[in-house]
Enzyme design. Structure first.
Site, short mmCIF file in Angstrom:
data_model
loop_
_atom_site.label_atom_id
_atom_site.label_comp_id
_atom_site.label_asym_id
_atom_site.label_seq_id
_atom_site.Cartn_x
_atom_site.Cartn_y
_atom_site.Cartn_z
N ASP A 479 0.83 -1.21 0.00
CA ASP A 479 0.00 0.00 0.00
C ASP A 479 0.86 1.25 0.00
O ASP A 479 2.08 1.22 0.27
CB ASP A 479 -0.92 -0.03 1.23
CG ASP A 479 -2.24 0.68 0.99
OD1 ASP A 479 -2.31 1.52 0.08
OD2 ASP A 479 -3.19 0.40 1.73
N ASP A 549 -10.73 2.23 -3.25
CA ASP A 549 -11.23 2.04 -1.88
C ASP A 549 -12.75 2.07 -1.85
O ASP A 549 -13.36 1.76 -0.83
CB ASP A 549 -10.70 3.14 -0.96
CG ASP A 549 -9.34 2.76 -0.39
OD1 ASP A 549 -8.94 1.59 -0.50
OD2 ASP A 549 -8.67 3.65 0.18
C1 GLA Z 1 -5.79 2.06 2.24
C2 GLA Z 1 -6.16 0.90 1.35
C3 GLA Z 1 -7.22 0.06 2.00
C4 GLA Z 1 -6.71 -0.43 3.35
C5 GLA Z 1 -6.27 0.75 4.20
C6 GLA Z 1 -5.58 0.28 5.46
O1 GLA Z 1 -6.83 2.97 2.37
O2 GLA Z 1 -6.57 1.35 0.10
O3 GLA Z 1 -7.57 -1.01 1.19
O4 GLA Z 1 -5.64 -1.32 3.13
O5 GLA Z 1 -5.38 1.60 3.51
O6 GLA Z 1 -5.17 1.32 6.24
#
Ligand code: GLA
Length: 765
Positions: A479, A549
């Site tokens: 990420d 997301d």
């Molecule tokens: C980001 C990612 C999510 C999740 C969060 C965790 O927003 O896109 O899928 O992994 O971080 O903090």
């Protein structure tokens, strides 16, 4: 195939269906003679017309009026006033103006791009490369333009290399990977734009005079824009019309631009964003641009996407994943957020396994003191209060249940509240001693590690090599949850401070290449606050990307449809999540959530334990259905049928595509049996979605594509539990399904969907 007519200085780059012809005007300036459908023997152009009030270039450039030419790699200062492909200044601060053609070379395969990912267009895959050399002797700048032709995939890859052949340093201020001057016609620009949670929406508008640009200055390719641009003749649709398009194999600040300031030409160029960029080139040093993949299609946007999909799938994602099946996964994020305990995660994994899920992924919250998003990035060891058996214990447990095990990490970041920050407060991107005291900015409570630094890169390689080896991981979600600001490295000398953004990306690529090569069996998925870095550069290391997301099924229709312009469905992570949806509070039927997610790389992020039993059975059916047909979805050909951006419905389909691997012909359900015995994959799958119900019927036939017109197909509807029940709802010829269409029977209500399996009748030709 590259045909060279050196007498006339004509180069014909031919793919199966296209010709790209370069002519060296007056023997000094490379120009684009033609880019379009494949033609036989090209002819050199006649003398170039002149216009009053245009500047004549100096004698070394043939005294040509450069503005009247379709230049392959323009510079300013000799009478071309359009956006240049390259600008640089010599040691005395004067602009470099006169790169003159010096010669060419043709060789098979393609050179590696220094520190940058690129498509595997190798000699074995039949690719050839043309190199054109341009030199500005006075300034000491050599420009090498590279064109790699892949006949089968119908693409041309371009990049450029600059070399300082002089004795003084040069300063590069703009550096495009490719620039093409197309004859002006009424065209639309097609780009992908959006924001967090609504990434890669299709944006199409008529090109007017002036400059059109889509770009990122955020350090990543971003949620806001995508390194892709197309010019489509104005009546272009999915299956008709001419499109010239390009995408960059790059993950940082980019610019994709059309200069339509002159009436005769549309100059389309892509490369590193010049905003904030400069590169100090010492004598003997060189700089390589990212690669641009160029596509011409006369079969509309579908023809364009097909070529991008094939190149990305076969030539960009790591080889071992190109044809490998991707597992159905469960991710803990929307199921548990930071509320992670060993018991919680394991019982969720048990339920997932019982439903047919193949991989359990522990998302954020498992390490350091991380109970929220305000700490511990950098402290990559498990929190043993939450996970007494440790990551290894979890992996063992999950493996014993026949599931793969995956972990979330965010390596490029550092929380001010972390042990790593105590140890290395200066490891973040920042401006030391800034007058306003803002040494660095916070985003999601975190700072960005300075990946321009080799010591930081080494630390990441070391830390994550140990973690990945120790935990016996099958999957990693990588990420990256904020943009870069300020893009400033205190470790660079003053004359190199403009290099920080590009050096960050090069540093990241070095780390990723190392980890990809050390862990070839680990499936990596990249993520940047959802789809904030969905590009071919990241896909070269990580074969799939978390698309957004926003997991709301209706929003995903738009996001996945737009993303498919360039990227194949197998690269898009798509999960079924709870209703009401956590981002939008929208309630959508579970079957629709499943149908949208299974149209890409299928997974879940919800508490499956809390599902009512009817929904649980629907999802069990959906998983079995996906596993049965996944070869077709992940490797077949994806065709967009109806755009959610143009109406109240979306529809798409998958067909087998021999060239791209495709689906093996499956066993059709037995029409005499009650429930289908469809053990093999269908020959085609069709997905239809309604957004909002209205009084007027919206069940007009959906016209299919990509079927064999001669064949007869049995069409089965995937029932409420995703089983294709006999008898077929229709039996029709491929020609009829593509012309009259398939009448969808959507359930009543908003957000309804229907899924169809098509089996080609064995007794048809
Ligand atoms: C980001 C990612 C999510 C999740 C969060 C965790 O927003 O896109 O899928 O992994 O971080 O903090």
């Amino acid at each position: 195939m590259i045909e060279v007519r050196s007498d006339e200085r004509l180069f014909h780059l031919a793919t199966e269906h296209t010709s790209y012809i370069i002519e060296i005007a007056s023997g000094v300036v490379p120009t684009l003679r033609y880019w379009g459908p494949r033609i036989g023997t090209p002819e050199a152009a006649g003398p170039h017309g002149e216009m009053p009030y245009r500047v004549h270039a100096s004698a070394s450039l043939g005294a040509l009026q450069l503005e009247g030419l379709a230049l392959e790699y323009g510079t300013q200062g000799e009478g071309d006033f359009r956006r240049p492909a390259v600008s640089a200044r010599d040691g005395a601060g004067y602009p470099v103006t006169t790169p003159v053609y010096r010669g060419y070379r043709v060789h098979s395969g393609k050179p590696e791009l220094d520190g940058l990912p690129s498509a595997r267009l190798t000699a074995e895959t039949g690719a050839d490369t043309l190199e054109l050399e341009l030199i500005d002797e006075a300034a000491g700048l050599l420009i090498v333009l590279n064109y790699t032709v892949h006949a089968d995939w119908d693409v041309i890859a371009r990049h450029a290399r600059l070399e300082n052949t002089g004795t003084e340093p040069l300063s590069v201020e703009r550096f495009m990977s490719a620039s093409v001057d197309l004859p002006a016609r009424p065209v639309d620009t097609v780009t992908l734009s959006g924001s967090w949670g609504s990434e890669r929406h299709l944006a199409r508008s008529p090109l007017g005079p002036g400059i059109f640009a889509t770009e990122s200055t955020r350090g990543t390719s971003s949620h806001v824009a995508n390194p892709f641009i197309a010019l489509a003749v104005q009546d272009t649709g999915e299956d008709r019309g001419e499109v010239h398009a390009a995408t960059l194999v790059y993950s940082g600040n980019f610019l994709a631009e059309v200069d339509a300031s002159l009436e005769e030409f549309h100059r389309m160029s892509l490369g590193i964003n010049p905003s904030g960029f400069s590169w100090h080139l010492e004598p003997g040093e060189s700089l390589t641009s990212p690669e641009a993949i160029l596509v011409y299609s006369r079969e509309g946007l579908d023809g364009m996407s097909r070529r991008f999909h094939r190149t990305i799938q076969e030539g960009i994602v790591p080889k071992q994943w190109a044809r490998a099946e991707r597992p159905v996964l469960l991710n803990s994020w929307e199921a548990q957020y930071f509320d992670i305990t060993e018991g919680n995660f394991l019982s969720l994994s048990d339920t997932a396994a019982e439903l047919g899920v193949e991989l359990a992924v522990l998302d954020d919250g498992w390490f350091g003191e991380r109970d929220g998003d305000d700490s511990s990035l950098g402290d990559w060891y498990e929190n043993t209060e939450k996970l007494p058996s440790g990551v290894d214990g979890l992996a063992e447990y999950v493996h014993a249940r026949g599931l793969g095990f995956g972990l979330w990490v965010e390596p490029e970041m550092i929380s001010p509240a972390s042990k790593l920050y105590e140890e290395h407060p200066d490891w973040c991107l920042h401006i030391p001693g800034h007058p306003h005291g803002t040494a660095a900015t916070l985003g999601r409570n975190q700072l960005v590690l300075d990946l321009t630094r080799e010591d930081v890169q080494d630390r990441l390689i070391g830390t994550f090599s140990r973690l990945f080896a120790r935990a016996g991981l099958d999957y990693v979600k990588w990420d990256m949850n904020r943009y870069l600001a300020p893009i400033a490295s205190a470790a660079l000398p003053p004359e190199r401070r403009g290099e920080a953004a590009h050096r960050y990306v090069l540093g990241l690529y070095r780390v990723l290449a190392e980890l990809r090569d050390r862990f070839p069996t680990v499936l990596f998925e990249s993520c940047a606050g959802g789809g904030g870095r969905f590009d071919a550069g990241m896909l070269a290391y990580m074969p799939q990307t978390w698309t957004s997301d926003n997991t709301d099924a209706v929003s995903r229709l738009y996001i996945q449809y737009g993303t498919s312009m360039v990227y194949p469905p197998v690269t898009m992570g798509a999960h079924v999540s709870a209703a009401p949806n956590h981002q939008l509070d929208r309630n959508t039927p579970v079957a629709t959530r499943a149908a949208v997610a299974m149209s890409a790389n299928f997974g879940f992020e919800m508490d499956l334990r809390k599902l009512p039993s009817e929904e649980r059975e629907i999802l069990r059916g959906a998983i079995a259905f996906y596993r049965r047909h996944r070869q077709l979805i992940q490797q077949g050909r994806f065709l967009r049928l109806e755009s959610p951006f143009e109406g109240n419905r979306a529809a798409w389909m998958f067909t087998g595509d021999a060239a791209a691997g495709g689906a093996a012909p499956g066993d059709a359900p037995d029409p005499t049996a009650g429930l289908a015995r469809a053990e093999g994959s269908a020959d085609a799958l069709v997905f239809v979605f309604r957004v909002l119900i209205g009084m007027s019927p919206d069940e007009a036939p959906v016209r299919l594509r990509g079927l064999d017109p001669e064949a007869v197909y049995e069409v089965y509807v995937a029932g409420p539990r995703f089983a294709c029940e006999a008898p077929p709802v229709a039996t029709a010829g491929g020609d009829e399904l593509c012309t009259r269409g398939l009448e969808p029977a959507l359930p009543r209500g908003d957000y309804a969907s229907a899924v169809y399996c098509l089996y080609r009748r064995a007794d048809t030709p």
